[in-house]
Design a protein around this motif. Structure first.
Motif, short mmCIF file in Angstrom:
data_model
loop_
_atom_site.label_atom_id
_atom_site.label_comp_id
_atom_site.label_asym_id
_atom_site.label_seq_id
_atom_site.Cartn_x
_atom_site.Cartn_y
_atom_site.Cartn_z
N GLU A 74 0.83 -1.21 0.00
CA GLU A 74 0.00 0.00 0.00
C GLU A 74 0.86 1.25 0.00
OE1 GLU A 74 -4.14 -0.51 2.11
OE2 GLU A 74 -2.55 -1.22 3.44
N GLN A 75 1.93 1.22 0.78
CA GLN A 75 2.82 2.39 0.86
C GLN A 75 3.49 2.65 -0.48
OE1 GLN A 75 5.90 1.98 3.81
NE2 GLN A 75 6.61 4.07 3.58
N ILE A 76 3.94 1.58 -1.14
CA ILE A 76 4.60 1.74 -2.44
C ILE A 76 3.63 2.30 -3.48
CG2 ILE A 76 5.66 0.50 -4.37
CD1 ILE A 76 6.83 -1.44 -2.27
N LEU A 77 2.39 1.81 -3.47
CA LEU A 77 1.39 2.26 -4.44
C LEU A 77 0.96 3.70 -4.18
CD1 LEU A 77 -0.89 -0.89 -4.78
CD2 LEU A 77 0.66 0.03 -6.51
N GLY A 78 1.02 4.13 -2.94
CA GLY A 78 0.68 5.50 -2.61
C GLY A 78 -0.74 5.87 -3.01
N ASP A 79 -0.87 6.94 -3.80
CA ASP A 79 -2.19 7.43 -4.20
C ASP A 79 -2.97 6.42 -5.03
OD1 ASP A 79 -1.54 9.77 -2.93
OD2 ASP A 79 -0.97 10.84 -4.75
N SER A 80 -2.28 5.45 -5.63
CA SER A 80 -2.96 4.46 -6.47
C SER A 80 -3.50 3.28 -5.68
CB SER A 80 -2.00 3.92 -7.54
OG SER A 80 -1.51 4.96 -8.37
N ALA A 81 -3.15 3.19 -4.40
CA ALA A 81 -3.49 2.00 -3.61
C ALA A 81 -4.99 1.71 -3.59
CB ALA A 81 -2.95 2.15 -2.19
N SER A 82 -5.77 2.66 -3.19
CA SER A 82 -7.22 2.43 -3.10
C SER A 82 -7.82 2.19 -4.48
CB SER A 82 -7.89 3.64 -2.44
OG SER A 82 -9.29 3.46 -2.38
N TYR A 83 -7.36 2.93 -5.46
CA TYR A 83 -7.86 2.81 -6.84
C TYR A 83 -7.70 1.39 -7.37
CZ TYR A 83 -8.14 3.88 -11.89
OH TYR A 83 -8.46 3.92 -13.22
N LEU A 84 -6.59 0.75 -7.03
CA LEU A 84 -6.32 -0.60 -7.53
C LEU A 84 -6.84 -1.68 -6.57
CD1 LEU A 84 -2.67 -0.25 -8.90
CD2 LEU A 84 -4.82 -0.06 -10.16
N LEU A 85 -6.57 -1.51 -5.29
CA LEU A 85 -6.85 -2.59 -4.34
C LEU A 85 -8.32 -2.70 -3.97
CD1 LEU A 85 -3.72 -2.02 -2.08
CD2 LEU A 85 -4.05 -3.85 -3.75
N ASN A 86 -9.07 -1.63 -4.14
CA ASN A 86 -10.49 -1.66 -3.77
C ASN A 86 -11.42 -1.72 -4.98
OD1 ASN A 86 -9.85 -1.46 -1.00
ND2 ASN A 86 -9.72 0.78 -1.13
N HIS A 87 -10.85 -1.87 -6.17
CA HIS A 87 -11.66 -1.89 -7.37
C HIS A 87 -12.49 -3.17 -7.47
CE1 HIS A 87 -12.95 -1.27 -11.50
NE2 HIS A 87 -12.41 -2.44 -11.85
N THR A 88 -13.75 -3.02 -7.85
CA THR A 88 -14.63 -4.16 -8.14
C THR A 88 -14.95 -4.13 -9.63
OG1 THR A 88 -15.61 -4.11 -5.92
CG2 THR A 88 -16.84 -5.26 -7.65
N SER A 89 -14.55 -5.16 -10.32
CA SER A 89 -14.78 -5.21 -11.76
C SER A 89 -16.23 -5.59 -12.05
CB SER A 89 -13.85 -6.23 -12.41
OG SER A 89 -14.05 -6.25 -13.80
N LYS A 90 -16.86 -4.81 -12.92
CA LYS A 90 -18.25 -5.08 -13.31
C LYS A 90 -18.35 -5.36 -14.81
CE LYS A 90 -20.07 -2.25 -9.54
NZ LYS A 90 -20.90 -1.07 -9.13
N THR A 91 -17.25 -5.80 -15.38
CA THR A 91 -17.23 -6.12 -16.81
C THR A 91 -17.39 -7.63 -16.96
OG1 THR A 91 -14.81 -6.17 -16.76
CG2 THR A 91 -15.84 -4.12 -17.39
#
Length: 351
Positions: free
Chosen positions: A6-23
């Motif tokens: 999470e620390q390495i991803l920084g601002d991208s952490a939530s965007y990537l780790l909490n994403h739910t794909s609806k495709t």
């Protein structure tokens, strides 16, 4: 969740780790598992020795028996010139150090040229799985052209103890149909000998840039390249992470369906990568994304970003070279281990 990731991803952490794909629903994707061979490959037409070779890939390194792969690819001495590739770290002019980096970095395998692997095969082929890259684009033809040509034979790779062969097809190039025939034949023979086949499914054509936008890594076009790759029986597909979408519609060629863009993908990187996975028979043929070129200080974050996207999309792993070998070996090992940590983290799941 690893706080380090999470620390390495920084601002991208939530965007990537909490994403739910609806495709494309995750239930349709064949996610890598420790029993990958038994679950997906046992019913295929691959012979017993090929399955044995595949298991040797899956059973080595820090990701052993997880179903995921971390491969070190160093063929840039041919693809990008040795000087340009190894100037940041000249120790890698010595082929042995390439293999040592893969071993010390905990990789499943090392992928390199006939020359690199052949020069140290007797010492190392039994210590880490070899993947021999059998074709290349050499850069001494002038003016520069983009064509992958065979540098050796599948039997030669087998004789040095390799468990797999890798090859590139430049889909979209003038020579792509010849390359397709060459590699289809090579893969057939590799399977006869009991070797795994890995295909670099790259796009090359100046016309793939339209109005200043490069679509050579567009999800729709790379997805189709992947689908062509699995058609000639690649066991693993290597592809660049998608950077955009809509290449077919922007360039106005090939065939499309509006649902490719409205339902099967969104602009989220995980959903774009999910489309690549889907084109490999919904993940039956595993997708490994490339780590890309080295940008220095941002390498670690970029590598972790790619690994998280690949894993959450349903991919099989990462094949990362320049980000690892164009820096001191200790730092390269740390980067490879950090990538592997993403796949070892059970809290990072398919989106």
């Amino acid at each position: 969740m690893s706080s380090k990731i999470e620390q390495i991803l920084g601002d991208s952490a939530s965007y990537l780790l909490n994403h739910t794909s609806k495709t494309i629903d995750k239930s349709l994707i064949h996610v890598p598992t420790p029993s990958l061979i038994d679950n997906l490959w046992i019913d295929s037409d691959r012979n017993i020795q090929t399955l044995n070779s595949f298991q040797s890939l899956l059973g080595h390194g820090r990701l052993a028996n997880t179903g995921y792969l971390s491969i070190l690819p160093i063929d840039q001495g041919i693809e990008h010139t040795a000087g340009a590739s190894f100037a940041p770290n000249p120790m890698y002019f010595d082929s042995e150090n390439i293999v040592k980096l893969a071993i010390e970095g905990g990789c499943n395998a090392v992928a390199s040229t006939f020359g690199v692997l052949g020069s140290v095969a007797r010492k190392y082929a039994h210590k880490i799985p070899f993947v021999v890259k059998i074709n290349h684009n050499e850069l001494l033809s002038y003016p520069t052209t983009y064509d992958q040509v065979l540098f050796g034979t599948v039997k030669e790779a087998w004789n040095m103890g390799a468990v797999a062969v890798g090859a590139t097809i430049y889909f979209g190039s003038e020579e792509s149909r010849r390359q397709l025939v060459d590699i289809a034949k090579a893969f057939e023979y590799a399977h006869e000998l009991g070797m795994v086949t890995i295909l670099w499914c790259y796009l090359r054509n100046p016309a793939f840039t339209k109005d200043g936008v490069d679509y050579s890594a567009a999800a729709d076009m790379t997805g189709q390249a992947n689908h062509l790759g699995v058609t000639i029986k690649a066991d693993i597909i290597k592809q660049k992470l998608p950077t955009n979408n809509g290449g077919f519609t922007a360039i106005k060629f090939s065939k499309t369906d509006p649902k490719m863009y409205s339902e099967l993908t969104t602009d989220h990187p995980i959903d774009l990568c999910r489309y690549q996975v889907a084109n490999g028979y919904m993940g039956r043929i595993g997708l490994i994304n490339s780590g890309g070129e080295s940008h220095g200080a941002s390498d670690l974050k970029e590598a972790i970003y790619t690994a998280v996207v690949n894993k959450r999309a349903g991919g099989m792993g990462l094949i990362c070279g320049r980000k690892a070998f164009q820096k001191p070996m200790k730092e390269g090992i740390e980067l490879l281990n950090s990538i592997q940590d993403v796949y070892l983290d059970k809290s990072i799941t398919i989106a």
